[in-house]
Design a protein around this motif. Structure first.
Motif, PDB file in Angstrom:
ATOM      1  N   TYR A  80       0.845  -1.199   0.000  1.00 17.65           N
ATOM      2  CA  TYR A  80       0.000   0.000   0.000  1.00 17.65           C
ATOM      3  C   TYR A  80       0.875   1.242   0.000  1.00 17.65           C
ATOM      4  N   SER A  81       0.237   2.347  -0.370  1.00 18.55           N
ATOM      5  CA  SER A  81       0.866   3.661  -0.299  1.00 18.55           C
ATOM      6  C   SER A  81      -0.165   4.625   0.271  1.00 18.55           C
ATOM      7  N   LEU A  82       0.215   5.376   1.313  1.00 24.05           N
ATOM      8  CA  LEU A  82      -0.721   6.256   2.019  1.00 24.05           C
ATOM      9  C   LEU A  82      -0.260   7.703   1.930  1.00 24.05           C
ATOM     10  N   ASP A  83      -1.218   8.601   1.669  1.00 19.46           N
ATOM     11  CA  ASP A  83      -0.927  10.035   1.630  1.00 19.46           C
ATOM     12  C   ASP A  83      -2.139  10.778   2.182  1.00 19.46           C
ATOM     13  N   VAL A  84      -1.910  11.826   2.963  1.00 19.43           N
ATOM     14  CA  VAL A  84      -2.989  12.629   3.537  1.00 19.43           C
ATOM     15  C   VAL A  84      -2.766  14.088   3.142  1.00 19.43           C
ATOM     16  N   HIS A  85      -3.785  14.680   2.538  1.00 15.06           N
ATOM     17  CA  HIS A  85      -3.704  16.083   2.103  1.00 15.06           C
ATOM     18  C   HIS A  85      -4.730  16.904   2.879  1.00 15.06           C
ATOM     19  N   ILE A  86      -4.322  18.062   3.397  1.00 12.27           N
ATOM     20  CA  ILE A  86      -5.230  18.967   4.100  1.00 12.27           C
ATOM     21  C   ILE A  86      -5.301  20.289   3.357  1.00 12.27           C
ATOM     22  N   GLY A  87      -6.467  20.937   3.452  1.00 12.56           N
ATOM     23  CA  GLY A  87      -6.703  22.142   2.672  1.00 12.56           C
ATOM     24  C   GLY A  87      -6.267  23.429   3.325  1.00 12.56           C
ATOM     25  N   ASN A  88      -5.992  23.418   4.630  1.00 16.48           N
ATOM     26  CA  ASN A  88      -5.626  24.662   5.311  1.00 16.48           C
ATOM     27  C   ASN A  88      -4.629  24.338   6.415  1.00 16.48           C
ATOM     28  N   HIS A  89      -3.351  24.582   6.147  1.00 16.48           N
ATOM     29  CA  HIS A  89      -2.304  24.267   7.121  1.00 16.48           C
ATOM     30  C   HIS A  89      -2.272  25.242   8.293  1.00 16.48           C
ATOM     31  N   GLU A  90      -2.853  26.419   8.124  1.00 19.85           N
ATOM     32  CA  GLU A  90      -2.872  27.372   9.227  1.00 19.85           C
ATOM     33  C   GLU A  90      -3.872  26.949  10.299  1.00 19.85           C
ATOM     34  N   ALA A  91      -4.954  26.306   9.873  1.00 21.82           N
ATOM     35  CA  ALA A  91      -5.978  25.882  10.835  1.00 21.82           C
ATOM     36  C   ALA A  91      -5.729  24.485  11.366  1.00 21.82           C
ATOM     37  N   LEU A  92      -5.094  23.619  10.559  1.00 26.34           N
ATOM     38  CA  LEU A  92      -4.912  22.219  10.934  1.00 26.34           C
ATOM     39  C   LEU A  92      -3.443  21.842  10.826  1.00 26.34           C
TER      40      LEU A  92
END
Length: 573
Positions: A80-92
């Motif tokens: 498997y290959s796992l990646d996590v993307h978040i839309g707002n690094h200032e809030a999260l």
């Protein structure tokens, strides 16, 4: 023959060792997120659940970690290959998980955890995309990408310490960037239109003087109308409201549903369409003949035994009571609406007219009238209703811990079914709100009359200098400004009711002065989207609040839309 059997055995063996996967969220974690005790499967026995992958699960502020269960089946390891993307690094903050970015899916049931920690700097909603890549067949080169969607709610530290944050504040901050982009695009569009108008004007000057003038005027008028911004859809939200997987033939797109012309009078209206056929004439059940309704409903005061007070206002009271009916061998528990001995004659008359507004109507989602005590005239009247196990819906919501989305939809549909019945009888309710509903076990809801509502819920009604106490913040714009009531105005009020249910009985437009409501609505201001409210459900509300009554969906269209939404929601869990 032996060769053929050997080939069959080999093929069966290959099928057995073909890589297969289970990926799901355990029922305990689903309960924490959605309020439903059921496993949420993304892949089951190697079959991908596209419906579940397409659903964005909202992660409330108090939930900071997500747990996923998985297993490579048939004892066959799977990379498997796992990646996590978040839309707002200032809030999260950067997500942290307890497995490596690349590795092998375990062959035994196991769980891994993703931690989502807010920074405390902003109050907003952050899009989170969890991407897992795995080979789902015998060819390891053929990779299947699974994108799991989440929306994390983050709060500012000061607001967490204060115990919460207003929904309007979250919505306003979340949409500021969108507003700026929209204004910039509009400005650019206006520049282009002006340039085209100038070019058109120059070309028109080559014709004769009279034709040049006429052509210039027509061109200017056409350009002005083409750049007019529609203000009849709140929050500039326009377009289809489609639920994935539901065809347009089922009317799942509310933006394509258009009303037939609506009546234009306050309580009764008869208009004529372009084909010459008259529009239905709707009436106010409060203004019907009371003496006719009392026929068969009048009972002796001795038949009613008042017990404890359930609600009490300035002059009105709601009692738990016993009703000794001639049709029943034993007394039954009922609810009685009455007034005090100090009430005026006008107050007594209003209680009777409003308490009997639904008398003679029979529907599973309307509260029936069992009887009325109106004699002697100098004594306080009593209106007798069936008892409800959970009482008034507004009070129930304010004491309720939480409701899951399917429960919110269920309440909304039940009230719509009651309205559909009233409208089919050419009757208008004119005061659709949670305070005018009761609820029983299993969240069974019934729409009621509005007797004593002004006295028991004074914060919901206001006089605007006309000595008429009205539910200002539930009224459609045309009802508020011109006292025009139609089925479309009942739909507007139903949209506010659904917002009440979604927010567990919060006060709509709490920070807006009642005297300013008409101007505020004209400016396009509407209720903000509640936290944890699905976009599809909120869009249904906003379409109920369009300025033009004819562009609001009908009660029947809303029932179809919400029923389809509920069926689609049930596919996820």
């Amino acid at each position: 023959m032996r060769c053929w059997l050997l080939l069959v055995v080999i093929m069966a063996t290959l099928r057995q060792v073909e890589p297969s996967l289970d990926l799901y969220v355990d029922s305990q974690d689903v309960k924490q997120l959605l309020g439903v005790s059921s496993q949420l499967w993304y892949v089951h026995n190697g079959t991908v659940n596209k419906y579940a992958l397409g659903y964005v699960v909202v992660v409330p502020p108090q939930v900071n970690s997500l747990t996923f269960c998985w297993q490579a089946l048939h004892g066959k390891t799977m990379p498997y290959s796992l990646d996590v993307h978040i839309g707002n690094h200032e809030a999260l903050s950067k997500p942290v998980y307890n497995i490596s970015d690349r590795g092998l899916v375990p062959t035994r049931p196991a769980a891994w955890t993703l931690r989502l920690a807010c920074t405390g700097k902003l109050t907003t909603q952050v899009d989170v995309t969890i991407t897992l890549q795995v080979p789902m067949n015998t060819s390891l080169a053929d990779i299947t990408t699974l994108a799991i969607l989440r929306k994390k709610i983050c709060l500012r530290d000061s607001e967490v310490e204060a115990g919460g944050v207003s929904v309007e504040m979250v919505e306003a901050r979340h949409s500021t960037t969108v507003v700026y982009i929209t204004l910039a695009c509009l400005a650019l569009f206006l520049v282009v239109v002006v340039v085209l108008a100038i070019v058109n004007h120059i070309n028109s000057n080559k014709t004769t003087g009279r034709r040049r003038t006429g052509s210039s005027q027509r061109s200017t008028s056409g350009n002005q109308s083409s750049v007019a911004v529609r203000q009849d859809v709140p929050n500039n939200q326009r377009g289809n409201i489609d639920i994935g997987g539901i065809g347009k033939t089922s009317h799942s797109s509310l933006s394509e549903m258009r009303r037939s012309p609506q009546p234009t009078n306050t309580t009764t209206a008869t208009t004529t369409t372009t084909t010459g056929s008259p529009e239905p004439q709707y009436t106010d059940p409060r203004q019907s003949d009371i003496s006719a309704k009392l026929t068969g409903l009048s009972v002796s005061r001795d038949c009613v035994q008042l017990l404890e007070v359930d609600q009490e206002g300035t002059f009105g009271r709601v009692y738990h009571a016993l009703y000794h009916s001639t049709d029943q061998p034993h007394p039954v528990t009922v609810t009685v609406k009455t007034v005090t001995d100090a009430s005026s004659e006008v107050q007594r008359s209003v209680v009777v007219s409003e308490g009997l507004m639904l008398a003679g109507l029979s529907h599973e989602h309307l509260l029936a009238v069992l009887g009325a005590v109106v004699a002697p005239p100098e004594s306080p009247p009593c209106i007798i209703f069936p008892a409800s196990s959970q009482g008034n819906l507004k009070r129930f919501l304010q004491g309720c811990h939480t409701l899951v989305t399917r429960e919110v939809v269920s309440v909304g549909v039940q009230v719509l079914q009651a309205l559909a019945f009233l409208h089919s009888r050419l009757l208008l309710h004119k005061d659709v709100a949670t305070r005018n509903c009761v609820v029983d076990e299993g969240l069974q809801v019934r729409l009621t009359d509005c007797a004593l509502a002004r006295d028991l819920y004074p914060a919901d009604y206001h006089c605007l200098g006309d000595n008429e106490n009205r539910p200002i913040k539930w009224l459609a714009l045309e009802s508020l400004a011109h006292k025009v009531f139609t089925p479309a105005s009942d739909v507007w009020s139903w949209g506010v009711l659904l917002w009440e249910v979604m927010t567990l009985g919060q006060q709509p437009y709490a920070e807006i002065d009642p005297f300013e409501m008409s101007a505020v609505l004209r400016q396009g201001v509407r209720l903000a989207q509640p936290i944890n409210c699905p976009d599809e459900l909120f869009k249904a509300m906003t379409f109920c609040w369009t300025t033009a009554p004819r562009e609001r969906p009908t009660v029947e269209e809303l029932i179809i839309y919400l029923t389809n939404f509920q069926q689609h929601l049930d596919r996820y869990v």
